[in-house]
Design an enzyme around this catalytic site. Sequence first.
Site, PDB file in Angstrom:
ATOM      1  N   ASP A   1      32.176  17.135 -35.053  1.00 24.00           N
ATOM      2  CA  ASP A   1      32.984  16.226 -34.262  1.00 24.00           C
ATOM      3  C   ASP A   1      33.816  17.105 -33.324  1.00 24.00           C
ATOM      4  O   ASP A   1      34.006  18.295 -33.595  1.00 24.00           O
ATOM      5  CB  ASP A   1      33.890  15.430 -35.223  1.00 24.00           C
ATOM      6  CG  ASP A   1      34.885  14.570 -34.488  1.00 24.00           C
ATOM      7  OD1 ASP A   1      34.502  13.914 -33.506  1.00 24.00           O
ATOM      8  OD2 ASP A   1      36.066  14.562 -34.896  1.00 24.00           O
ATOM      9  N   LEU A   2      34.294  16.549 -32.231  1.00 24.13           N
ATOM     10  CA  LEU A   2      35.066  17.361 -31.274  1.00 24.13           C
ATOM     11  C   LEU A   2      36.577  17.202 -31.479  1.00 24.13           C
ATOM     12  O   LEU A   2      37.285  18.148 -31.838  1.00 24.13           O
ATOM     13  CB  LEU A   2      34.678  16.938 -29.845  1.00 24.13           C
ATOM     14  CG  LEU A   2      35.450  17.603 -28.711  1.00 24.13           C
ATOM     15  CD1 LEU A   2      35.160  19.098 -28.637  1.00 24.13           C
ATOM     16  CD2 LEU A   2      35.098  16.943 -27.366  1.00 24.13           C
ATOM     17  N   ASP A   3      37.053  15.959 -31.248  1.00 24.64           N
ATOM     18  CA  ASP A   3      38.495  15.698 -31.281  1.00 24.64           C
ATOM     19  C   ASP A   3      39.032  15.857 -32.701  1.00 24.64           C
ATOM     20  O   ASP A   3      38.641  15.118 -33.602  1.00 24.64           O
ATOM     21  CB  ASP A   3      38.780  14.274 -30.788  1.00 24.64           C
ATOM     22  CG  ASP A   3      38.398  14.085 -29.321  1.00 24.64           C
ATOM     23  OD1 ASP A   3      38.707  14.975 -28.517  1.00 24.64           O
ATOM     24  OD2 ASP A   3      37.795  13.045 -28.986  1.00 24.64           O
TER      25      ASP A   3
ATOM     26  N   THR B   1      42.759  17.404 -29.739  1.00 21.72           N
ATOM     27  CA  THR B   1      43.006  16.401 -28.707  1.00 21.72           C
ATOM     28  C   THR B   1      43.581  15.112 -29.284  1.00 21.72           C
ATOM     29  O   THR B   1      44.010  14.247 -28.515  1.00 21.72           O
ATOM     30  CB  THR B   1      41.693  16.063 -27.972  1.00 21.72           C
ATOM     31  OG1 THR B   1      40.668  16.081 -28.947  1.00 21.72           O
ATOM     32  CG2 THR B   1      41.403  17.055 -26.875  1.00 21.72           C
TER      33      THR B   1
ATOM     34  N   LYS C   1      41.502   7.588 -34.755  1.00 23.02           N
ATOM     35  CA  LYS C   1      40.712   8.823 -34.848  1.00 23.02           C
ATOM     36  C   LYS C   1      39.244   8.499 -35.111  1.00 23.02           C
ATOM     37  O   LYS C   1      38.924   7.788 -36.058  1.00 23.02           O
ATOM     38  CB  LYS C   1      41.243   9.728 -35.959  1.00 23.02           C
ATOM     39  CG  LYS C   1      42.538  10.405 -35.566  1.00 23.02           C
ATOM     40  CD  LYS C   1      42.948  11.438 -36.586  1.00 23.02           C
ATOM     41  CE  LYS C   1      44.245  12.104 -36.150  1.00 23.02           C
ATOM     42  NZ  LYS C   1      44.812  12.928 -37.214  1.00 23.02           N
TER      43      LYS C   1
ATOM     44  N   SER D   1      30.178  13.639 -30.874  1.00 23.23           N
ATOM     45  CA  SER D   1      31.496  13.043 -30.633  1.00 23.23           C
ATOM     46  C   SER D   1      31.382  11.677 -29.983  1.00 23.23           C
ATOM     47  O   SER D   1      30.519  11.443 -29.138  1.00 23.23           O
ATOM     48  CB  SER D   1      32.300  13.959 -29.697  1.00 23.23           C
ATOM     49  OG  SER D   1      33.455  13.295 -29.232  1.00 23.23           O
ATOM     50  N   ALA D   2      32.303  10.792 -30.360  1.00 21.15           N
ATOM     51  CA  ALA D   2      32.354   9.466 -29.747  1.00 21.15           C
ATOM     52  C   ALA D   2      32.902   9.525 -28.324  1.00 21.15           C
ATOM     53  O   ALA D   2      32.786   8.568 -27.558  1.00 21.15           O
ATOM     54  CB  ALA D   2      33.265   8.564 -30.584  1.00 21.15           C
TER      55      ALA D   2
ATOM     56  N   LYS E   1      31.111   5.430 -34.325  1.00 16.72           N
ATOM     57  CA  LYS E   1      31.352   5.669 -35.744  1.00 16.72           C
ATOM     58  C   LYS E   1      32.176   4.509 -36.293  1.00 16.72           C
ATOM     59  O   LYS E   1      33.014   3.986 -35.549  1.00 16.72           O
ATOM     60  CB  LYS E   1      32.124   6.987 -35.922  1.00 16.72           C
ATOM     61  CG  LYS E   1      31.398   8.209 -35.346  1.00 16.72           C
ATOM     62  CD  LYS E   1      32.331   9.411 -35.305  1.00 16.72           C
ATOM     63  CE  LYS E   1      31.688  10.548 -34.509  1.00 16.72           C
ATOM     64  NZ  LYS E   1      32.566  11.722 -34.366  1.00 16.72           N
TER      65      LYS E   1
ATOM     66  N   GLU F   1      34.092  16.687 -39.873  1.00 17.32           N
ATOM     67  CA  GLU F   1      34.828  15.530 -39.357  1.00 17.32           C
ATOM     68  C   GLU F   1      36.284  15.523 -39.801  1.00 17.32           C
ATOM     69  O   GLU F   1      36.596  15.915 -40.915  1.00 17.32           O
ATOM     70  CB  GLU F   1      34.186  14.260 -39.926  1.00 17.32           C
ATOM     71  CG  GLU F   1      33.321  13.500 -38.973  1.00 17.32           C
ATOM     72  CD  GLU F   1      34.047  12.875 -37.799  1.00 17.32           C
ATOM     73  OE1 GLU F   1      35.294  12.781 -37.812  1.00 17.32           O
ATOM     74  OE2 GLU F   1      33.377  12.469 -36.851  1.00 17.32           O
ATOM     75  N   ASP F   2      37.153  15.022 -38.926  1.00 16.88           N
ATOM     76  CA  ASP F   2      38.570  14.878 -39.310  1.00 16.88           C
ATOM     77  C   ASP F   2      38.942  13.411 -39.531  1.00 16.88           C
ATOM     78  O   ASP F   2      40.096  13.112 -39.820  1.00 16.88           O
ATOM     79  CB  ASP F   2      39.495  15.448 -38.222  1.00 16.88           C
ATOM     80  CG  ASP F   2      39.484  14.599 -36.965  1.00 16.88           C
ATOM     81  OD1 ASP F   2      38.385  14.154 -36.560  1.00 16.88           O
ATOM     82  OD2 ASP F   2      40.562  14.343 -36.407  1.00 16.88           O
TER      83      ASP F   2
END
Length: 218
Positions: free
Chosen positions: A8-10, A16, A44, A115-116, A146, A170-171
């Site tokens: 995942d990115l953020d 971010t 998130k 990432s979404a 997601k 994932e966070d």
Amino acid sequence: MISCCIFDLDGVIVDTARYHYLAWRELAAELGFELREDQAEAVKGVSRMASLDIVLRAGGMEGRFSDEVKMAFAMRKNERYREFISKMTPSEVLPGVEDFLRDLRANNIGIVLGSASKNTRAILEQCRIGLWFDAVADGTMIRHGKPDPEVFLKGAQMVKKDPAECVVFEDAAAGIEAARRGGMRSVGVGKSPLLEAASMRIESFEGFTFGELRRKLD
Ligand code: BG6
Ligand code: MG
């Protein structure tokens, strides 16, 4: 066996989540209510429009606006968010991330971004980390956000990996659920108690190695 890691990115590669929160908070303030940070936890991992619904609900304003007005709100939030990310630098890549990616590369493991966010490309460029990824699946390519597994399955497909050999980092709870539904194992990154469904958890990438991942999950 693990042959691919999907990130995942953020909140995993870069922090971010803070900018998303600040931008949503400004929109909420314009609408006349205060958005608390704990209320924004639920945005998130979820898509922009689903996040807007969460924000409006936090202000007791759900169901009050037409789709057109909601699109305008989301656009305004995104403009503000883009201002934040346009100032990002490589120093905002979270601690230990690049060392871990280097370790994966040395072990011949596929490295994929899932990432979404529709702002994925801009963030990767801004932080100069795009070159690490063998494939990037993002919010511009999917129909279902997601916790639907679409973005992770798309990422796995792009590098021709079997979901059973993929591990998702994932966070967000929505992302851990998406990994599970896609038949993938997951690593919850961060301290949130909402990550307990993950296959394993780490607080950050600092000092984390592929050897440890393999020992815990294989
Ligand atoms: C996710 C974030 O990665 O992307 C969410 O965790 C965000 O908070 C979603 O809503 C969509 O992002 P964007 O950049 O397309 O608005
Ligand atoms: Mg995230």
